[in-house]
Design an enzyme around this catalytic site. Sequence first.
Site, PDB file in Angstrom:
ATOM      1  N   GLU A  93       0.591  -1.218  -0.170  1.00  0.00           N
ATOM      2  CA  GLU A  93       0.300  -0.032  -0.049  1.00  0.00           C
ATOM      3  C   GLU A  93       0.826   1.255  -0.155  1.00  0.00           C
ATOM      4  O   GLU A  93       0.318   2.398  -0.606  1.00  0.00           O
ATOM      5  CB  GLU A  93      -0.912   0.059   0.955  1.00  0.00           C
ATOM      6  N   SER A 366     -53.520 -23.487  35.409  1.00  0.00           N
ATOM      7  CA  SER A 366     -53.385 -23.657  36.938  1.00  0.00           C
ATOM      8  C   SER A 366     -52.160 -23.286  37.752  1.00  0.00           C
ATOM      9  O   SER A 366     -52.068 -23.707  38.721  1.00  0.00           O
ATOM     10  CB  SER A 366     -53.800 -25.081  36.942  1.00  0.00           C
TER      11      SER A 366
END
Length: 578
Positions: A93, A366
């Site tokens: 780069e 229940s």
Amino acid sequence: MKTRTLKKLKPIRIIGTIALASAIVLAGVLGFNIYKDTEAFDADKLLSSGASVMYDSNGEVIYTYGSDENGTRENITYDDLPQVLVDAVIAAEDSRFFEHNGFDLPRIAKAAISNLATGGRQGGSTITQQLIKKTYFPNAEKTYTRKLSEVFLAIQADKQLSKEEILTLYLNKIYFGRSTRSIGIAAACKYYFNKDVSELTLPEAALLAGSLNSPYNYDPYYCLDKATNRRNTILNLMVVHGYITQEECDQAKQVKIENTLCTSSSTSNNSTLAAYVDLVTEEVKERTGLDPKEVQMNIYTYCDKDTQELATAIANGDKYDYSDEDMRMGGAIQSSQDGRIVAIIGGRNYSYGLLNFATAKQQPGSSVKPFLDYGLAFENLDWCTGQTIVDEPYSKGNFKPKNWDRKFHGTVSVTSALENSWNIAAIKTYEEVTKKIGKSGVVSAMESLGIDMSKQKDPANLSYAIGGWTTGISPLEMASTYLIMVFIQKVIQLIILKLFKREEFTTLMKTFKTKQNKVIIRKQVPLWFVKSCLIIQKTVVGTTLIYQVLIMLVLKQGLQTGLQAKEMVWVEKAVIYG
């Protein structure tokens, strides 16, 4: 003669003056735009926000958040970078990176000449300029103004930061492939090789460095041949710049990229933890107003990974045979010692972002009888387990309830009524309770147990006695309620989060105040009452015997969906299952 010459010169002067004025205005506008772009340079802005991370009770990572902007980035320092990667990136780069001041005129000139000769679009930006562009101008068009601003900012960055800092910031910020999981060098190493940065080999470092030029086109998962050719180009450049020998270059080229790549699943988050992660994420958003995908934070939880994975296996049918493949389920597992939520069942085959049945309201059936009917009777009517109730035909207007076995059992004790889940006895008990304390008393008692009553229309309605609620109760609320009931000697803290750390440029720690469900029932339901109503079951798991205390198991038929639903709460040693 002089007059004619002056007349000829006059238009030329006017044109020149206009041209000069235009140039001055243009330069002023250009200069002003550059000034606006560069006046507020701040080196801190170059820092990249890492991905938020979630940890289990042992401090192990269980989830990493991903986003389009930050991916699963994990920021590293220059000391974490192996020299072979530094060399590969510099060769690929910016070969004069450690020499220039952020702007490399020879590099720009070389790129310009090459573009003129070939008609190409070769870039001449330095690593520092690329860092500036990615930070300040990520979506900007390529203009002369932007390019000049980029140069000025790069020079400023080079003055304020060391080369090592700039390179590290760059590698933490940049893409290395198509996936958001390849943002930042640490994440990219996991994405491609499932290893740490420090473990990179020469061919792997060259592959990563080569992808920087075009992450989309050089992602080996999608473009293997292009990625291989690009890697080999970088290896050749490393030889040119003296970083490796030709022999090392040739050996690295012999390594097949496909043999070094890991499978994508090895970098994915564990789906068995999805329900717990989703619950924690919502909790964090609620308490902080922040989204972990957008703001980096470290989240520490009480998740027991082994228990969570076992719970998920049960939910998915790996550890339990379902009678109906369409049956749905949700659940929560909490420590009875301190209320910590250690596991969550979000549903069968649950995956991230789905409806979490652990927090979804369902008709409780229940399961409410021990605390809503008999618990409040003990508290407000001075009943005991020897209290008797007449189980007989009962009606209230259009409300004509029956027992599950379609029979009546005469005079029954509270213990017998609860063990057998007789509906008539529960309804008559609740009726006496509501006469004594009214709707407000019921709401107050339920909220003291941590049950949200804000959307319940008429809690005094007798159908509530057998679980016919307006919006229902979530499994998490149910588990928490039984936790408080059974271990009533303490004030239980129902908590899922230990703390979280939010990291920006300084480390900030915030410890959450835990949610508490303070029981306000004055004559607390005695523990011996609950225990006397329990049915002991013995279950074999592998070679280990686990004694599970089943408080209630009710099978309801005929739901609107046509599915079967089981409402249950288990108490096992130091864990509550809801």
